[in-house]
Design an enzyme around this catalytic site. Structure first.
Site, mmCIF file in Angstrom:
data_model
loop_
_atom_site.group_PDB
_atom_site.id
_atom_site.type_symbol
_atom_site.label_atom_id
_atom_site.label_comp_id
_atom_site.label_asym_id
_atom_site.label_seq_id
_atom_site.Cartn_x
_atom_site.Cartn_y
_atom_site.Cartn_z
ATOM 1 N N SER B 153 -5.170 -5.919 -93.854
ATOM 2 C CA SER B 153 -6.470 -5.250 -93.830
ATOM 3 C C SER B 153 -6.924 -5.040 -92.383
ATOM 4 O O SER B 153 -6.250 -4.333 -91.629
ATOM 5 C CB SER B 153 -7.473 -6.075 -94.657
ATOM 6 O OG SER B 153 -8.630 -5.314 -94.925
ATOM 7 N N ASP B 229 -6.394 -1.854 -105.287
ATOM 8 C CA ASP B 229 -7.208 -2.384 -104.180
ATOM 9 C C ASP B 229 -8.540 -1.639 -104.159
ATOM 10 O O ASP B 229 -8.582 -0.411 -104.027
ATOM 11 C CB ASP B 229 -6.440 -2.174 -102.880
ATOM 12 C CG ASP B 229 -7.097 -2.817 -101.682
ATOM 13 O OD1 ASP B 229 -8.342 -2.852 -101.614
ATOM 14 O OD2 ASP B 229 -6.342 -3.274 -100.800
ATOM 15 N N HIS B 262 -6.555 -6.605 -103.301
ATOM 16 C CA HIS B 262 -6.608 -6.814 -101.848
ATOM 17 C C HIS B 262 -6.410 -8.284 -101.458
ATOM 18 O O HIS B 262 -6.513 -8.629 -100.291
ATOM 19 C CB HIS B 262 -7.980 -6.323 -101.342
ATOM 20 C CG HIS B 262 -8.041 -5.986 -99.888
ATOM 21 N ND1 HIS B 262 -7.301 -4.971 -99.317
ATOM 22 C CD2 HIS B 262 -8.749 -6.528 -98.847
ATOM 23 C CE1 HIS B 262 -7.560 -4.888 -98.020
ATOM 24 N NE2 HIS B 262 -8.428 -5.838 -97.704
#
Lengths: 284, 284
Positions: B153, B229, B262
């Site tokens: 991320s 996600d 995620h």
């Protein structure tokens, strides 16, 4: 049963669930990993019982069991270690339970308490051996004719005593750094005394070494123990299990792993070997 | 440098360390896994940069990297994601930083801030590319001629921008669900604006897609992205990296993994494949 969370992982689903338990009279939370599987297929079930202070979350986050469970096609169930609640049994118990890491909250010791005020909610034996298995069999693609059990520390105690008590149910029994003889060590004496009182016959039914001495048998036990575990000499004492198994003719695969401590760094290292051992017995 | 904790795991040592950072002017905590190795041997180093809200601890506990690192003989370094401190830059910053998950504490975005009051401590680019590598090279059995970098991320953004900026240093660059074009998405616009002000040339040096458009090159990138996600469409936008790599002739191995979110359940699933990819390039 309600779903708290589900996350895809290693091709399967790691879920966390909550239900109102009749055994404990509280809500109980547990986690289940279900690997990818063919529609309608039922998979063997590995029970993992956690140690003092833990919930389902410790092994779920740190246990590194999903890869091996996905490879072998094993469902992995992780119950909590005690009933929980802000007013559990009133202030007297809440104070005690929250004040001590080794008794009360997070420390149910996998027994059905007989002593007030614990007898009302601390029914972890019934919860783990009866109520939760029934729920798992109903709500998940679980082949309840193929179960095995493992655990860590207090959960190792739970796995050994439950495995020895239901040899027809569990095809494999293993433990990481288990409390093998609670009747002979401080953690166990405090817990069994607190939950079961002075009834030493009841203590023996919740003591792996005593169970073996009293005739309980399984074909084999797998135990790994960290050599640098701070609790090794005072609380865990694997030599007592070694002696009992030798006398009883139970094959004990006990390895003292040099340098390893009591943490999930130790557990995760040897988790794949334990699951391999379970898989061989669950599929054989 | 002081040792916060060390635990034996997978035959090696998982350590957590703290040192006074000159770059950030604060104490900084990081984790390092060193596999078992021959005396005097030096091992390749994989850098892992974490995402928003994380510290070193998230990947250290949930990343499931140790087995693969032990197999491949790779050191795994996980820095923190920002400077930390109760009075960091005074109340104005502390209020902002603690109030938002995507800016300030836990959200350094791997840049050297130029804007007051952040410029004094938010120097994560210098910290991760200069100061911490020097410490790792001194204090661990690290072969600093063989490094690679990965991240998740915001840390995927860090891995891509740092990897693209130092192609001679990093033999492999990969990411899980990276922010690929911070200049074009809300998280990135907030962070780059806050730390770097209106200097859009500076923004482009911290934007993987812009770096590629501006001529930065690496042989290949490996990116896995969860298809479920929640941040995919608004913040991550892997199609922008795909277009930039296609135009630049960079081999991008991008896979949208159906059903994955995620979380570290996603990361841990694909961690072994990433480390395999890194190992091939670090050892080749």
């Amino acid at each position: 049963m309600e779903s708290v969370s589900t996350n895809k992982a290693f091709g399967g689903v790691q879920g966390v669930y909550r239900h109102a338990s009749a055994a404990t009279g509280t809500d109980m939370t547990f986690s289940v990993f279900v690997p990818d599987h063919a529609p309608g297929a039922k998979l063997p079930v590995v029970w993992y019982l956690s140690g003092l202070t833990c919930t389902h979350a410790n092994v779920t986050e740190k246990g590194e069991f999903r890869r091996a469970c996905a490879e072998h096609g094993l469902i992995f169930v992780a119950p909590d270690t005690s009933p929980r609640g802000p007013d559990l049994n009133g202030n007297a118990v809440a104070d005690d339970a929250e004040g001590a890491y080794d008794f009360g909250l997070g420390a149910g010791f996998y027994v059905d308490a007989t002593q007030d005020p614990f007898a009302r909610h601390y029914k972890m034996w019934s919860y783990v051996t009866e109520e939760l298995p029934a729920l798992i069999g109903e709500a998940f693609p679980a082949d309840m004719t193929r179960q095995s059990i493992m655990g860590h520390s207090m959960g190792g105690h739970g796995a050994l005593t439950i495995g020895l008590s239901f040899p027809e149910r569990f095809r494999a029994v293993s433990a990481f750094a288990p409390i093998v003889a609670p009747g002979q060590v401080p953690w166990g004496q405090k817990a069994l005394g607190g939950y079961l009182g002075d009834d030493k016959a009841a203590w023996r039914r919740h003591d792996a070494v005593a169970l073996i001495e009293d005739g309980a048998r399984v074909p084999a036990l797998l135990v790994d123990q960290g050599g640098a575990d701070q609790f090794l000499e005072k609380e865990l004492r694997p030599e007592l299990l070694e002696a009992a198994c030798a006398k009883a003719g139970i094959e004990l695969r006990l390895t003292i792993q040099p340098g390893y401590d009591h943490s999930y760094y130790f557990i995760s290292t040897f988790m794949p070997a334990h699951l391999q051992w379970h898989a061989e017995r669950l599929k054989g």
